[in-house]
Design a protein around this motif. Structure first.
Motif, PDB file in Angstrom:
ATOM      1  N   GLU A   1       0.851  -1.189   0.000  1.00  0.00           N
ATOM      2  CA  GLU A   1       0.000   0.000   0.000  1.00  0.00           C
ATOM      3  C   GLU A   1       0.885   1.237   0.000  1.00  0.00           C
ATOM      4  O   GLU A   1       1.869   1.301   0.743  1.00  0.00           O
ATOM      5  N   SER A   2       0.514   2.216  -0.806  1.00  0.00           N
ATOM      6  CA  SER A   2       1.244   3.483  -0.824  1.00  0.00           C
ATOM      7  C   SER A   2       1.080   4.190   0.522  1.00  0.00           C
ATOM      8  O   SER A   2       0.061   4.049   1.187  1.00  0.00           O
ATOM      9  N   ASN A   3       2.092   4.934   0.905  1.00  0.00           N
ATOM     10  CA  ASN A   3       2.121   5.706   2.151  1.00  0.00           C
ATOM     11  C   ASN A   3       2.033   4.842   3.402  1.00  0.00           C
ATOM     12  O   ASN A   3       1.614   5.319   4.453  1.00  0.00           O
ATOM     13  N   ARG A   4       2.442   3.586   3.299  1.00  0.00           N
ATOM     14  CA  ARG A   4       2.439   2.690   4.455  1.00  0.00           C
ATOM     15  C   ARG A   4       3.874   2.285   4.767  1.00  0.00           C
ATOM     16  O   ARG A   4       4.686   2.094   3.875  1.00  0.00           O
ATOM     17  N   LYS A   5       4.148   2.125   6.074  1.00  0.00           N
ATOM     18  CA  LYS A   5       5.479   1.684   6.503  1.00  0.00           C
ATOM     19  C   LYS A   5       5.534   0.162   6.548  1.00  0.00           C
ATOM     20  O   LYS A   5       4.556  -0.488   6.936  1.00  0.00           O
ATOM     21  N   TYR A   6       6.678  -0.376   6.157  1.00  0.00           N
ATOM     22  CA  TYR A   6       6.928  -1.812   6.180  1.00  0.00           C
ATOM     23  C   TYR A   6       8.320  -2.063   6.745  1.00  0.00           C
ATOM     24  O   TYR A   6       9.223  -1.246   6.563  1.00  0.00           O
ATOM     25  N   THR A   7       8.483  -3.204   7.381  1.00  0.00           N
ATOM     26  CA  THR A   7       9.810  -3.686   7.741  1.00  0.00           C
ATOM     27  C   THR A   7      10.187  -4.698   6.674  1.00  0.00           C
ATOM     28  O   THR A   7       9.428  -5.646   6.418  1.00  0.00           O
ATOM     29  N   VAL A   8      11.331  -4.475   6.029  1.00  0.00           N
ATOM     30  CA  VAL A   8      11.720  -5.312   4.894  1.00  0.00           C
ATOM     31  C   VAL A   8      13.147  -5.823   5.044  1.00  0.00           C
ATOM     32  O   VAL A   8      13.962  -5.259   5.772  1.00  0.00           O
ATOM     33  N   GLU A   9      13.399  -6.891   4.307  1.00  0.00           N
ATOM     34  CA  GLU A   9      14.758  -7.381   4.107  1.00  0.00           C
ATOM     35  C   GLU A   9      15.134  -6.977   2.689  1.00  0.00           C
ATOM     36  O   GLU A   9      14.333  -7.126   1.761  1.00  0.00           O
ATOM     37  N   ILE A  10      16.343  -6.481   2.530  1.00  0.00           N
ATOM     38  CA  ILE A  10      16.814  -6.071   1.206  1.00  0.00           C
ATOM     39  C   ILE A  10      17.812  -7.098   0.704  1.00  0.00           C
ATOM     40  O   ILE A  10      18.745  -7.468   1.407  1.00  0.00           O
ATOM     41  N   GLU A  11      17.588  -7.545  -0.529  1.00  0.00           N
ATOM     42  CA  GLU A  11      18.467  -8.525  -1.154  1.00  0.00           C
ATOM     43  C   GLU A  11      19.099  -7.914  -2.406  1.00  0.00           C
ATOM     44  O   GLU A  11      18.429  -7.232  -3.178  1.00  0.00           O
ATOM     45  N   ILE A  12      20.374  -8.171  -2.553  1.00  0.00           N
ATOM     46  CA  ILE A  12      21.093  -7.775  -3.764  1.00  0.00           C
ATOM     47  C   ILE A  12      21.245  -9.041  -4.597  1.00  0.00           C
ATOM     48  O   ILE A  12      21.978  -9.948  -4.203  1.00  0.00           O
TER      49      ILE A  12
ATOM     50  N   HIS B   1      26.063 -11.049  -7.803  1.00  0.00           N
ATOM     51  CA  HIS B   1      27.344 -11.208  -7.106  1.00  0.00           C
ATOM     52  C   HIS B   1      28.190  -9.975  -7.401  1.00  0.00           C
ATOM     53  O   HIS B   1      28.258  -9.528  -8.544  1.00  0.00           O
ATOM     54  N   LEU B   2      28.836  -9.458  -6.379  1.00  0.00           N
ATOM     55  CA  LEU B   2      29.674  -8.279  -6.547  1.00  0.00           C
ATOM     56  C   LEU B   2      31.144  -8.689  -6.557  1.00  0.00           C
ATOM     57  O   LEU B   2      31.523  -9.694  -5.955  1.00  0.00           O
ATOM     58  N   THR B   3      31.951  -7.891  -7.222  1.00  0.00           N
ATOM     59  CA  THR B   3      33.395  -8.124  -7.273  1.00  0.00           C
ATOM     60  C   THR B   3      34.107  -6.982  -6.564  1.00  0.00           C
ATOM     61  O   THR B   3      33.529  -5.911  -6.357  1.00  0.00           O
ATOM     62  N   ALA B   4      35.352  -7.211  -6.239  1.00  0.00           N
ATOM     63  CA  ALA B   4      36.154  -6.176  -5.581  1.00  0.00           C
ATOM     64  C   ALA B   4      36.227  -4.915  -6.433  1.00  0.00           C
ATOM     65  O   ALA B   4      36.267  -3.802  -5.904  1.00  0.00           O
TER      66      ALA B   4
ATOM     67  N   PHE C   1      30.559 -14.360   1.435  1.00  0.00           N
ATOM     68  CA  PHE C   1      29.341 -13.778   1.991  1.00  0.00           C
ATOM     69  C   PHE C   1      29.704 -12.527   2.784  1.00  0.00           C
ATOM     70  O   PHE C   1      30.598 -12.562   3.626  1.00  0.00           O
ATOM     71  N   ALA C   2      29.007 -11.416   2.511  1.00  0.00           N
ATOM     72  CA  ALA C   2      29.317 -10.141   3.151  1.00  0.00           C
ATOM     73  C   ALA C   2      28.088  -9.570   3.841  1.00  0.00           C
ATOM     74  O   ALA C   2      26.957  -9.750   3.374  1.00  0.00           O
ATOM     75  N   VAL C   3      28.324  -8.858   4.933  1.00  0.00           N
ATOM     76  CA  VAL C   3      27.262  -8.183   5.675  1.00  0.00           C
ATOM     77  C   VAL C   3      27.616  -6.702   5.744  1.00  0.00           C
ATOM     78  O   VAL C   3      28.674  -6.331   6.255  1.00  0.00           O
ATOM     79  N   LEU C   4      26.712  -5.887   5.217  1.00  0.00           N
ATOM     80  CA  LEU C   4      26.883  -4.441   5.209  1.00  0.00           C
ATOM     81  C   LEU C   4      25.923  -3.839   6.231  1.00  0.00           C
ATOM     82  O   LEU C   4      24.728  -4.113   6.193  1.00  0.00           O
ATOM     83  N   ARG C   5      26.441  -3.048   7.152  1.00  0.00           N
ATOM     84  CA  ARG C   5      25.602  -2.436   8.186  1.00  0.00           C
ATOM     85  C   ARG C   5      25.223  -1.024   7.771  1.00  0.00           C
ATOM     86  O   ARG C   5      26.069  -0.219   7.401  1.00  0.00           O
TER      87      ARG C   5
ATOM     88  N   PHE D   1      25.124  -9.615   0.958  1.00  0.00           N
ATOM     89  CA  PHE D   1      25.357  -9.827  -0.468  1.00  0.00           C
ATOM     90  C   PHE D   1      26.479 -10.829  -0.645  1.00  0.00           C
ATOM     91  O   PHE D   1      27.225 -11.134   0.289  1.00  0.00           O
ATOM     92  N   ASN D   2      26.582 -11.362  -1.840  1.00  0.00           N
ATOM     93  CA  ASN D   2      27.588 -12.376  -2.150  1.00  0.00           C
ATOM     94  C   ASN D   2      28.641 -11.838  -3.091  1.00  0.00           C
ATOM     95  O   ASN D   2      28.359 -11.005  -3.953  1.00  0.00           O
ATOM     96  N   THR D   3      29.858 -12.349  -2.895  1.00  0.00           N
ATOM     97  CA  THR D   3      30.984 -12.010  -3.750  1.00  0.00           C
ATOM     98  C   THR D   3      31.798 -13.276  -3.973  1.00  0.00           C
ATOM     99  O   THR D   3      31.583 -14.285  -3.307  1.00  0.00           O
ATOM    100  N   LYS D   4      32.724 -13.186  -4.888  1.00  0.00           N
ATOM    101  CA  LYS D   4      33.779 -14.195  -4.949  1.00  0.00           C
ATOM    102  C   LYS D   4      34.824 -13.691  -3.954  1.00  0.00           C
ATOM    103  O   LYS D   4      35.231 -12.531  -4.016  1.00  0.00           O
TER     104      LYS D   4
END
Length: 128
Positions: free
Chosen positions: A33-44, A47-50, A86-90, A98-101
């Protein structure tokens, strides 16, 4: 992460605001719903590289859509980095995983503010 959906866009995407800026992402659940707050998990989803990660001059967290580049700009503190890539960004009280090699260049960024851009992010509701 707590977000507020501003509006639904085409193809399952939403524009939302958070404490870290205004962004867009692909909504993976029932219609929000528009204008509503949600608690979400964000996924990328990619795979990211250096080569795509850089130390940031910013010392605050950012999650925003870069309109001219059609990308999502993310700045946060690299909190954890595992040998499997496997990386954790705060981002303050929230995290994005997110995942990397595995790469020693990324390991060297542990504990520091880093930034990168991705083509898209996915959002999934969490909690009740």
């Amino acid at each position: 992460m707590e977000i507020k959906v501003q509006k639904k866009l085409a193809t399952g995407q939403v524009r939302f605001e958070s404490d870290f800026g205004t962004c867009e992402g692909i909504w993976n659940d029932d219609e929000p719903e528009s204008n509503r707050k949600y608690t979400v998990e964000i996924e990328i989803p990619e795979h990211l590289t250096a080569a795509r990660l850089a130390l940031s001059d910013e010392k605050h967290c950012i999650l925003e859509k870069v309109e001219e580049e059609e990308a999502v700009h993310i700045v946060g503190q690299l909190e954890d980095y595992e040998e499997d890539g496997f990386a954790v960004l705060r981002l303050e009280d929230s995290i994005i995983c997110f995942n990397t090699k595995y790469d020693e260049q990324i390991e060297a960024m542990h504990g520091k503010f880093i930034e990168f851009e991705v083509e898209k992010i996915h959002l999934s509701k969490v909690g009740i």
